[in-house]
Design a protein around this motif. Structure first.
Motif, PDB file in Angstrom:
ATOM      1  N   ILE A 107       9.184 -10.543   7.950  1.00  0.00           N
ATOM      2  CA  ILE A 107       7.917 -10.130   8.566  1.00  0.00           C
ATOM      3  C   ILE A 107       7.895  -8.619   8.778  1.00  0.00           C
ATOM      4  O   ILE A 107       6.905  -7.944   8.487  1.00  0.00           O
ATOM      5  CB  ILE A 107       7.710 -10.867   9.903  1.00  0.00           C
ATOM      6  N   ASP A 108       9.005  -8.077   9.272  1.00  0.00           N
ATOM      7  CA  ASP A 108       9.073  -6.631   9.492  1.00  0.00           C
ATOM      8  C   ASP A 108       9.058  -5.856   8.178  1.00  0.00           C
ATOM      9  O   ASP A 108       8.469  -4.778   8.091  1.00  0.00           O
ATOM     10  CB  ASP A 108      10.325  -6.280  10.295  1.00  0.00           C
ATOM     11  N   GLN A 109       9.695  -6.392   7.161  1.00  0.00           N
ATOM     12  CA  GLN A 109       9.662  -5.739   5.854  1.00  0.00           C
ATOM     13  C   GLN A 109       8.232  -5.678   5.309  1.00  0.00           C
ATOM     14  O   GLN A 109       7.796  -4.645   4.792  1.00  0.00           O
ATOM     15  CB  GLN A 109      10.563  -6.491   4.878  1.00  0.00           C
ATOM     16  N   ASN A 110       7.516  -6.775   5.427  1.00  0.00           N
ATOM     17  CA  ASN A 110       6.130  -6.810   4.949  1.00  0.00           C
ATOM     18  C   ASN A 110       5.245  -5.856   5.747  1.00  0.00           C
ATOM     19  O   ASN A 110       4.387  -5.164   5.186  1.00  0.00           O
ATOM     20  CB  ASN A 110       5.578  -8.236   5.038  1.00  0.00           C
ATOM     21  N   PHE A 111       5.439  -5.815   7.059  1.00  0.00           N
ATOM     22  CA  PHE A 111       4.650  -4.923   7.912  1.00  0.00           C
ATOM     23  C   PHE A 111       4.943  -3.466   7.562  1.00  0.00           C
ATOM     24  O   PHE A 111       4.030  -2.649   7.462  1.00  0.00           O
ATOM     25  CB  PHE A 111       4.973  -5.192   9.379  1.00  0.00           C
ATOM     26  N   ALA A 112       6.219  -3.145   7.390  1.00  0.00           N
ATOM     27  CA  ALA A 112       6.605  -1.777   7.054  1.00  0.00           C
ATOM     28  C   ALA A 112       6.002  -1.342   5.723  1.00  0.00           C
ATOM     29  O   ALA A 112       5.542  -0.211   5.574  1.00  0.00           O
ATOM     30  CB  ALA A 112       8.127  -1.659   7.010  1.00  0.00           C
ATOM     31  N   PRO A 118       7.967   3.200   9.797  1.00  0.00           N
ATOM     32  CA  PRO A 118       9.428   3.381   9.848  1.00  0.00           C
ATOM     33  C   PRO A 118      10.070   2.499  10.925  1.00  0.00           C
ATOM     34  O   PRO A 118      11.205   2.035  10.751  1.00  0.00           O
ATOM     35  CB  PRO A 118       9.584   4.869  10.183  1.00  0.00           C
ATOM     36  N   THR A 119       9.370   2.286  12.036  1.00  0.00           N
ATOM     37  CA  THR A 119       9.921   1.457  13.112  1.00  0.00           C
ATOM     38  C   THR A 119      10.109   0.025  12.647  1.00  0.00           C
ATOM     39  O   THR A 119      11.163  -0.592  12.876  1.00  0.00           O
ATOM     40  CB  THR A 119       8.994   1.487  14.334  1.00  0.00           C
ATOM     41  N   ALA A 120       9.096  -0.525  11.982  1.00  0.00           N
ATOM     42  CA  ALA A 120       9.200  -1.892  11.477  1.00  0.00           C
ATOM     43  C   ALA A 120      10.304  -1.992  10.433  1.00  0.00           C
ATOM     44  O   ALA A 120      11.045  -2.989  10.382  1.00  0.00           O
ATOM     45  CB  ALA A 120       7.870  -2.342  10.885  1.00  0.00           C
ATOM     46  N   ASP A 121      10.433  -0.968   9.599  1.00  0.00           N
ATOM     47  CA  ASP A 121      11.489  -0.962   8.589  1.00  0.00           C
ATOM     48  C   ASP A 121      12.863  -0.968   9.244  1.00  0.00           C
ATOM     49  O   ASP A 121      13.786  -1.650   8.784  1.00  0.00           O
ATOM     50  CB  ASP A 121      11.331   0.275   7.698  1.00  0.00           C
ATOM     51  N   ASN A 122      12.997  -0.232  10.332  1.00  0.00           N
ATOM     52  CA  ASN A 122      14.272  -0.181  11.048  1.00  0.00           C
ATOM     53  C   ASN A 122      14.611  -1.548  11.649  1.00  0.00           C
ATOM     54  O   ASN A 122      15.758  -2.010  11.561  1.00  0.00           O
ATOM     55  CB  ASN A 122      14.193   0.868  12.160  1.00  0.00           C
ATOM     56  N   PHE A 123      13.612  -2.216  12.239  1.00  0.00           N
ATOM     57  CA  PHE A 123      13.862  -3.544  12.800  1.00  0.00           C
ATOM     58  C   PHE A 123      14.157  -4.563  11.700  1.00  0.00           C
ATOM     59  O   PHE A 123      14.967  -5.478  11.890  1.00  0.00           O
ATOM     60  CB  PHE A 123      12.677  -3.999  13.645  1.00  0.00           C
ATOM     61  N   ALA A 124      13.525  -4.406  10.553  1.00  0.00           N
ATOM     62  CA  ALA A 124      13.807  -5.302   9.433  1.00  0.00           C
ATOM     63  C   ALA A 124      15.279  -5.204   9.040  1.00  0.00           C
ATOM     64  O   ALA A 124      15.942  -6.222   8.780  1.00  0.00           O
ATOM     65  CB  ALA A 124      12.910  -4.952   8.241  1.00  0.00           C
ATOM     66  N   THR A 129      20.771  -7.350   9.190  1.00  0.00           N
ATOM     67  CA  THR A 129      22.183  -7.192   9.562  1.00  0.00           C
ATOM     68  C   THR A 129      22.633  -8.342  10.452  1.00  0.00           C
ATOM     69  O   THR A 129      23.742  -8.879  10.278  1.00  0.00           O
ATOM     70  CB  THR A 129      22.397  -5.850  10.284  1.00  0.00           C
ATOM     71  N   TRP A 130      21.780  -8.709  11.407  1.00  0.00           N
ATOM     72  CA  TRP A 130      22.128  -9.835  12.293  1.00  0.00           C
ATOM     73  C   TRP A 130      22.329 -11.109  11.473  1.00  0.00           C
ATOM     74  O   TRP A 130      23.292 -11.847  11.676  1.00  0.00           O
ATOM     75  CB  TRP A 130      21.037 -10.060  13.333  1.00  0.00           C
ATOM     76  N   LEU A 196      17.656  -8.264  20.481  1.00  0.00           N
ATOM     77  CA  LEU A 196      16.976  -7.575  19.388  1.00  0.00           C
ATOM     78  C   LEU A 196      15.479  -7.866  19.412  1.00  0.00           C
ATOM     79  O   LEU A 196      14.649  -6.965  19.227  1.00  0.00           O
ATOM     80  CB  LEU A 196      17.588  -8.006  18.051  1.00  0.00           C
ATOM     81  N   MET A 197      15.109  -9.120  19.661  1.00  0.00           N
ATOM     82  CA  MET A 197      13.692  -9.473  19.751  1.00  0.00           C
ATOM     83  C   MET A 197      13.034  -8.795  20.944  1.00  0.00           C
ATOM     84  O   MET A 197      11.885  -8.345  20.863  1.00  0.00           O
ATOM     85  CB  MET A 197      13.533 -10.990  19.852  1.00  0.00           C
ATOM     86  N   ALA A 198      13.751  -8.695  22.070  1.00  0.00           N
ATOM     87  CA  ALA A 198      13.206  -8.027  23.250  1.00  0.00           C
ATOM     88  C   ALA A 198      12.969  -6.543  22.965  1.00  0.00           C
ATOM     89  O   ALA A 198      11.962  -5.970  23.396  1.00  0.00           O
ATOM     90  CB  ALA A 198      14.161  -8.195  24.435  1.00  0.00           C
ATOM     91  N   SER A 199      13.878  -5.919  22.218  1.00  0.00           N
ATOM     92  CA  SER A 199      13.716  -4.507  21.855  1.00  0.00           C
ATOM     93  C   SER A 199      12.490  -4.308  20.973  1.00  0.00           C
ATOM     94  O   SER A 199      11.732  -3.350  21.145  1.00  0.00           O
ATOM     95  CB  SER A 199      14.969  -3.997  21.137  1.00  0.00           C
ATOM     96  N   GLN A 200      12.285  -5.226  20.032  1.00  0.00           N
ATOM     97  CA  GLN A 200      11.115  -5.108  19.168  1.00  0.00           C
ATOM     98  C   GLN A 200       9.831  -5.319  19.960  1.00  0.00           C
ATOM     99  O   GLN A 200       8.840  -4.614  19.745  1.00  0.00           O
ATOM    100  CB  GLN A 200      11.178  -6.111  18.020  1.00  0.00           C
TER     101      GLN A 200
END
Length: 253
Positions: A107-112, A118-124, A129-130, A196-200
């Motif tokens: 989802i984050d990759q598609n949004f980015a 860049p923020t969405a790409d970083n979370f992706a 990694t997780w 991680l979800m809370a940070s996003q």
């Protein structure tokens, strides 16, 4: 644990309030920029649903861990159906966490890619990694018995084989401890996923607040410009035609 849940829920509530004022800002038709904001709000609601699932997985994992500790304290009372049920639960928890981590990364990759974020790409990347770390945890346990996850039809089948081989080699106690170690590590990974979800959710809420402020400023500027343009143009005293006729040297007689 309750504080982490409240943190995500609070972010969702704030985002919904922000979305209600932002979605219709930014253009005359009320749709400018709304697609991105709406997608952010949808992602936040999805995170809330996933957070509830992860919380449920953690509770199940803790329950399994309590049962395992009871069996470890009395390994001679181990019953096949009990162990089979616990293995089934641990396998489902692992599958569920993997699916959530993978979905959020996608989802984050598609949004980015769609909104150049860049923020969405970083979370992706962090969710990817997780997901890989969680995969490696399971794989390392299987490698200890010379196996790979791809050899099995399901995670439950892999865990069953892992437990059976460990039991045959070192007895009930070692097999139970192996299953307990995997379960504990999975609970830790799920807690990490929640963080991680809370940070996003927090980052998304901050973004929406910033976007709301910018859109409000632009709306104020547009409204002021519209107000100026709507004012009537004052008429000049003694119009230009009169001034011209006054000094006309070529009158017709």
């Amino acid at each position: 644990m309750l504080r982490k849940t409240t943190r995500i829920t609070g972010c969702i509530a704030a985002a919904i309030c922000l979305c209600s004022t932002t979605v219709f800002a930014g253009s005359v038709a009320g749709t400018g920029g709304s697609l991105e904001i709406t997608q952010v709000a949808n992602n936040l609601q999805l995170i809330q649903a996933y957070e509830q699932q992860v919380q449920s997985y953690v509770r199940q994992g803790l329950q399994v861990e309590n049962e395992l500790r009871n069996l470890i304290s009395n390994p001679t009372s181990v019953l096949g159906p009990e162990v089979g049920q616990m293995i089934n639960t641990v396998g489902k928890i692992w599958n569920g966490g993997q699916a959530i981590g993978y979905n959020l990364a996608q989802i984050d990759q598609n949004f980015a890619r769609t909104f150049k974020s860049p923020t969405a790409d970083n979370f992706a990347k962090m969710f990817t990694t997780w997901h890989q770390t969680n995969t490696d945890t399971f794989q390392s346990a299987l490698r200890a018995i010379g196996a790979q996850r791809d050899q099995y039809a399901s995670s439950q089948a892999a865990l069953t084989d892992l437990y059976t081989r460990s039991q045959a080699t070192n007895g009930n106690l070692d097999a139970l401890q192996t299953l307990s170690q995997i379960n504990i590590r999975q609970i830790q990974e799920l807690q990490s996923l929640k963080e991680l979800m809370a940070s996003q959710a927090s980052a998304a809420t901050t973004y929406m607040a910033s976007r709301t402020a910018k859109d409000q400023l632009q709306d104020n500027i547009n409204a002021e410009a519209q107000n100026i343009l709507s004012q009537p143009i004052p008429k000049l005293q003694g119009g230009p035609s009169q001034q011209f006729n006054k000094f006309n040297l070529y009158k017709s007689y």
